[in-house]
Design a protein around this motif. Structure first.
Motif, short mmCIF file in Angstrom:
data_model
loop_
_atom_site.label_atom_id
_atom_site.label_comp_id
_atom_site.label_asym_id
_atom_site.label_seq_id
_atom_site.Cartn_x
_atom_site.Cartn_y
_atom_site.Cartn_z
N LEU A 89 9.09 14.15 -5.70
CA LEU A 89 8.80 14.96 -6.89
C LEU A 89 9.07 14.16 -8.16
O LEU A 89 10.15 13.62 -8.34
N GLY A 90 8.07 14.10 -9.03
CA GLY A 90 8.20 13.27 -10.22
C GLY A 90 8.28 11.81 -9.82
O GLY A 90 9.11 11.05 -10.30
N ALA A 91 7.38 11.41 -8.92
CA ALA A 91 7.49 10.13 -8.22
C ALA A 91 7.28 8.92 -9.12
O ALA A 91 7.69 7.81 -8.77
N GLY A 92 6.64 9.10 -10.27
CA GLY A 92 6.44 7.98 -11.18
C GLY A 92 5.67 6.85 -10.52
O GLY A 92 4.62 7.04 -9.92
N THR A 93 6.21 5.64 -10.62
CA THR A 93 5.56 4.45 -10.05
C THR A 93 5.84 4.29 -8.56
O THR A 93 5.49 3.27 -7.98
N GLY A 94 6.50 5.28 -7.95
CA GLY A 94 6.74 5.23 -6.52
C GLY A 94 7.96 4.43 -6.12
O GLY A 94 8.11 4.08 -4.94
N LEU A 95 8.87 4.19 -7.04
CA LEU A 95 10.02 3.35 -6.74
C LEU A 95 10.85 3.88 -5.58
O LEU A 95 11.13 3.15 -4.61
N LEU A 96 11.23 5.15 -5.61
CA LEU A 96 12.03 5.71 -4.53
C LEU A 96 11.22 5.79 -3.24
O LEU A 96 11.73 5.50 -2.15
N SER A 97 9.95 6.16 -3.33
CA SER A 97 9.10 6.21 -2.14
C SER A 97 9.01 4.84 -1.46
O SER A 97 9.07 4.73 -0.23
N LEU A 98 8.86 3.80 -2.24
CA LEU A 98 8.77 2.44 -1.69
C LEU A 98 10.06 2.06 -0.98
O LEU A 98 10.04 1.45 0.10
N LEU A 99 11.19 2.42 -1.56
CA LEU A 99 12.48 2.11 -0.93
C LEU A 99 12.64 2.88 0.38
O LEU A 99 13.14 2.34 1.38
N LEU A 100 12.21 4.13 0.42
CA LEU A 100 12.28 4.92 1.65
C LEU A 100 11.36 4.36 2.72
O LEU A 100 11.74 4.27 3.90
N ALA A 101 10.15 3.96 2.32
CA ALA A 101 9.21 3.40 3.29
C ALA A 101 9.73 2.09 3.86
O ALA A 101 9.48 1.78 5.04
N ALA A 102 10.45 1.31 3.07
CA ALA A 102 11.02 0.06 3.56
C ALA A 102 12.19 0.33 4.51
O ALA A 102 12.38 -0.38 5.50
N ALA A 103 12.98 1.37 4.22
CA ALA A 103 14.14 1.68 5.04
C ALA A 103 13.76 2.36 6.35
O ALA A 103 14.42 2.16 7.37
N VAL A 104 12.69 3.17 6.32
CA VAL A 104 12.26 3.92 7.51
C VAL A 104 10.75 3.71 7.68
O VAL A 104 9.93 4.56 7.29
N PRO A 105 10.34 2.58 8.23
CA PRO A 105 8.90 2.34 8.43
C PRO A 105 8.30 3.44 9.31
O PRO A 105 8.92 3.88 10.28
N GLY A 106 7.12 3.90 8.91
CA GLY A 106 6.45 4.95 9.67
C GLY A 106 6.40 6.28 8.97
O GLY A 106 5.78 7.22 9.48
N VAL A 107 7.03 6.39 7.78
CA VAL A 107 6.99 7.65 7.05
C VAL A 107 5.61 7.85 6.42
O VAL A 107 4.87 6.89 6.20
N ARG A 108 5.29 9.10 6.15
CA ARG A 108 4.09 9.44 5.39
C ARG A 108 4.55 10.14 4.12
O ARG A 108 5.34 11.08 4.17
N LEU A 109 4.03 9.70 2.97
CA LEU A 109 4.54 10.11 1.67
C LEU A 109 3.54 10.96 0.91
O LEU A 109 2.34 10.67 0.91
N THR A 110 4.04 11.99 0.24
CA THR A 110 3.26 12.75 -0.72
C THR A 110 3.97 12.62 -2.06
O THR A 110 5.13 13.01 -2.20
N LEU A 111 3.29 12.04 -3.04
CA LEU A 111 3.88 11.77 -4.34
C LEU A 111 3.28 12.71 -5.38
O LEU A 111 2.06 12.80 -5.51
N VAL A 112 4.14 13.39 -6.11
CA VAL A 112 3.72 14.34 -7.15
C VAL A 112 4.20 13.84 -8.50
O VAL A 112 5.38 13.50 -8.67
N ASP A 113 3.29 13.80 -9.46
CA ASP A 113 3.68 13.44 -10.83
C ASP A 113 2.58 13.93 -11.78
O ASP A 113 1.42 14.04 -11.38
#
Length: 231
Positions: A55-79
């Protein structure tokens, strides 16, 4: 200038400035990832694709960190800021991370789905207190059983004196880290949109939304990571 316009104006330089403007960057974002990761890994172990709503994902910084920590996630980014979302999508595509982007305000209904983690970083403080409470209720309702909500956030001090001290410490630290007077002035201009609340109030609102195991997992002056779990 709206919140979305203010952030679109700095989309190209936003990530590069984070380590100066968030002095506790590694511990702050790292804790958010640590709190969000267990249900994502549990979904993988159960043979499912873990679903994350940012939520409020912006440039995807947190999403990118999560994807690196847990490969295989699927992300929905809202902004609400299209240039920020575009940058997020470019970075996720470059890393072949499955994702979708949704241009919407945080006051809007959330994208349909059941999410193993609903996360946010430095966004929800743009809502007023009623808006925060409403969003926390919607986020809790969007979680799959056992899913987590994690908010890595800028918070208010519990007293006016402490809030002033938070700002003094922040200003000193970002200056030490190399923020220029122009960068600090631009950050303060964006902060005119801020409506932060205390950690104590927000943890109470999460409990009222039905989450359990609510806690503040990290705090350094005005930066805090807190959240809770769906039953």
């Amino acid at each position: 200038m709206s919140v979305a316009e203010a952030f679109d104006a700095v989309a190209g330089t936003y990530d590069e400035a984070r380590r100066r403007l968030v002095p506790c960057f590694d511990a702050f974002y790292g804790t958010a990832v640590q709190v969000a990761a267990p249900p994502l890994r549990a979904a993988l172990a159960a043979g499912r694709t873990p679903e994350v709503l940012d939520l409020g994902a912006g440039t995807g910084l947190l999403s990118l960190l999560l994807a690196a920590a847990v490969p295989g996630v699927r992300l929905t980014l809202v902004d609400a800021a299209p240039a920020m979302l575009s940058r997020a999508a470019d970075q996720l595509r470059a890393r072949a991370v499955p994702h979708r982007t949704v241009r919407a305000d945080l006051a809007d209904e959330l994208p349909a789905g059941r999410y193993d983690a609903v996360v946010s970083a430095l966004a929800i403080h743009h809502l007023d207190d009623d808006g925060k409470r409403g969003l926390y209720r919607r986020a809790a309702a969007a979680l799959a059983p056992g899913g987590v909500f994690v908010n890595a956030e800028q918070v208010a001090g519990p007293t006016p004196a402490l809030d002033r001290r938070y700002d003094e410490v922040w200003t000193a630290r970002i200056t030490e880290l190399g923020s220029s007077p122009d960068e600090i002035a631009a950050a303060r201009e964006r902060m005119r949109h801020d409506q932060p609340a205390t950690v104590a109030d927000q943890c109470r609102w999460l409990e009222e939304a039905g989450l359990v195991d609510v806690d503040c997992f990290f705090k350094e002056w005005r930066f805090a990571v807190f959240g809770g779990r769906a039953r």
